[in-house]
Design an enzyme around this catalytic site. Structure first.
Site, PDB file in Angstrom:
ATOM      1  N   TYR A  18     -12.404  -2.127  -3.689  1.00  7.39           N
ATOM      2  CA  TYR A  18     -12.896  -2.257  -2.312  1.00  7.39           C
ATOM      3  C   TYR A  18     -14.424  -2.164  -2.242  1.00  7.39           C
ATOM      4  CZ  TYR A  18      -8.316  -2.260   0.004  1.00  7.39           C
ATOM      5  OH  TYR A  18      -7.066  -2.604   0.467  1.00  7.39           O
ATOM      6  N   HIS A  61      -2.268  -5.362   1.562  1.00 10.46           N
ATOM      7  CA  HIS A  61      -3.549  -6.041   1.352  1.00 10.46           C
ATOM      8  C   HIS A  61      -3.249  -7.492   1.017  1.00 10.46           C
ATOM      9  CE1 HIS A  61      -7.513  -7.115  -0.214  1.00 10.46           C
ATOM     10  NE2 HIS A  61      -6.852  -7.766  -1.147  1.00 10.46           N
ATOM     11  N   GLU A  85      -9.542 -10.987  -7.400  1.00 10.74           N
ATOM     12  CA  GLU A  85      -8.621  -9.857  -7.198  1.00 10.74           C
ATOM     13  C   GLU A  85      -7.406  -9.958  -8.121  1.00 10.74           C
ATOM     14  OE1 GLU A  85      -9.850  -8.969  -2.552  1.00 10.74           O
ATOM     15  OE2 GLU A  85      -7.827  -9.687  -2.997  1.00 10.74           O
ATOM     16  N   ASN A  93      -2.067   0.338   6.690  1.00  7.86           N
ATOM     17  CA  ASN A  93      -1.511  -0.880   7.297  1.00  7.86           C
ATOM     18  C   ASN A  93      -0.645  -1.685   6.312  1.00  7.86           C
ATOM     19  OD1 ASN A  93      -3.560  -1.866   5.719  1.00  7.86           O
ATOM     20  ND2 ASN A  93      -4.741  -2.765   7.397  1.00  7.86           N
ATOM     21  N   THR A 135      -5.446  -6.836  10.850  1.00  8.13           N
ATOM     22  CA  THR A 135      -5.764  -5.560  10.186  1.00  8.13           C
ATOM     23  C   THR A 135      -5.274  -4.373  11.009  1.00  8.13           C
ATOM     24  OG1 THR A 135      -7.757  -6.645   9.342  1.00  8.13           O
ATOM     25  CG2 THR A 135      -7.659  -4.235   9.166  1.00  8.13           C
ATOM     26  N   ARG A 175      -1.952 -14.244   4.804  1.00  5.69           N
ATOM     27  CA  ARG A 175      -2.673 -13.561   5.891  1.00  5.69           C
ATOM     28  C   ARG A 175      -1.882 -13.674   7.200  1.00  5.69           C
ATOM     29  NH1 ARG A 175      -7.001 -10.192   4.522  1.00  5.69           N
ATOM     30  NH2 ARG A 175      -7.200 -10.210   6.777  1.00  5.69           N
ATOM     31  N   ARG A 190       2.503  -6.153   9.329  1.00  5.07           N
ATOM     32  CA  ARG A 190       1.764  -5.033   9.914  1.00  5.07           C
ATOM     33  C   ARG A 190       2.328  -4.649  11.280  1.00  5.07           C
ATOM     34  NH1 ARG A 190      -4.142  -6.980   7.600  1.00  5.07           N
ATOM     35  NH2 ARG A 190      -4.248  -5.537   5.831  1.00  5.07           N
ATOM     36  N   LYS A 196       0.831  -1.216   0.000  1.00  4.96           N
ATOM     37  CA  LYS A 196       0.000   0.000   0.000  1.00  4.96           C
ATOM     38  C   LYS A 196       0.865   1.266   0.000  1.00  4.96           C
ATOM     39  CE  LYS A 196      -3.989  -2.211   2.231  1.00  4.96           C
ATOM     40  NZ  LYS A 196      -4.977  -2.114   3.356  1.00  4.96           N
TER      41      LYS A 196
END
Ligand code: UDP
Ligand code: MG
Length: 140
Positions: A51, A117, A128, A114, A93, A87, A104, A11
């Site tokens: 999103y 994604h 995606e 954060n 998150t 993940r 993160r 990000k």
């Protein structure tokens, strides 16, 4: 467990701080292979579409502004159980709740900015990935 593909996005808070290489090193150290990657700047319409599942949430406007505030690096990660593994490597998150050693926990600024994604399931991963990449761009 089968080999899977998942979509990752580095990000704008992370590209701005030159963290792409350090984040990629974490994926590779965990056994995920970066099989496609490109740096781009999302338009407002593209960020809203990506999103769309969150469009009724109170954070949607802020999230779209943040995601268009600078370049992102979209990538396809390949590996055993890649969706769940990514993940885990990302962490929660909210970086305050993320386990030590996760991306993160180490790099995120707050619950919005954060750093990464990651797709949350096999079906969303496929959707995606096709949002950002044509099949011809993905090399195993
Ligand atoms: N987000 C936010 N505020 C919140 C929850 C989420 O700004 O209270 C942002 C954050 O950037 C997050 C993204 O919206 O990564 C998508 O939220 P989701 O619940 O899907 O979290 P993720 O799957 O990224 O962990
Ligand atoms: Mg999500």
């Amino acid at each position: 467990m089968a080999t899977e593909h998942t979509l990752s996005i580095i990000k704008p808070d992370a590209t701005r701080r030159n963290l792409t290489g350090r984040i990629n090193a974490k994926f590779e150290a965990a056994g995920l292979r970066i099989v496609a990657q490109k740096r781009l700047r999302l338009t407002q319409a593209q960020a809203e579409a990506f999103y769309a599942v969150h469009r009724e949430r109170p954070f949607f406007g802020g999230l779209v502004s943040f995601m268009t505030s600078g370049p992102v690096v979209a990538q396809v990660l390949e590996g055993e159980d890649a969706v769940a593994k990514n993940r885990e490597i990302m962490g929660a998150t909210d970086p305050k709740k993320a386990d030590a050693g996760t991306i993160r926990a180490e790099f995120a600024k707050d619950i919005e900015a954060n750093s990464v994604h990651g797709s949350d399931a096999a079906d969303t991963a496929a959707q995606e990935i096709s949002f950002f990449f044509a099949g011809i761009e993905i090399t195993g």
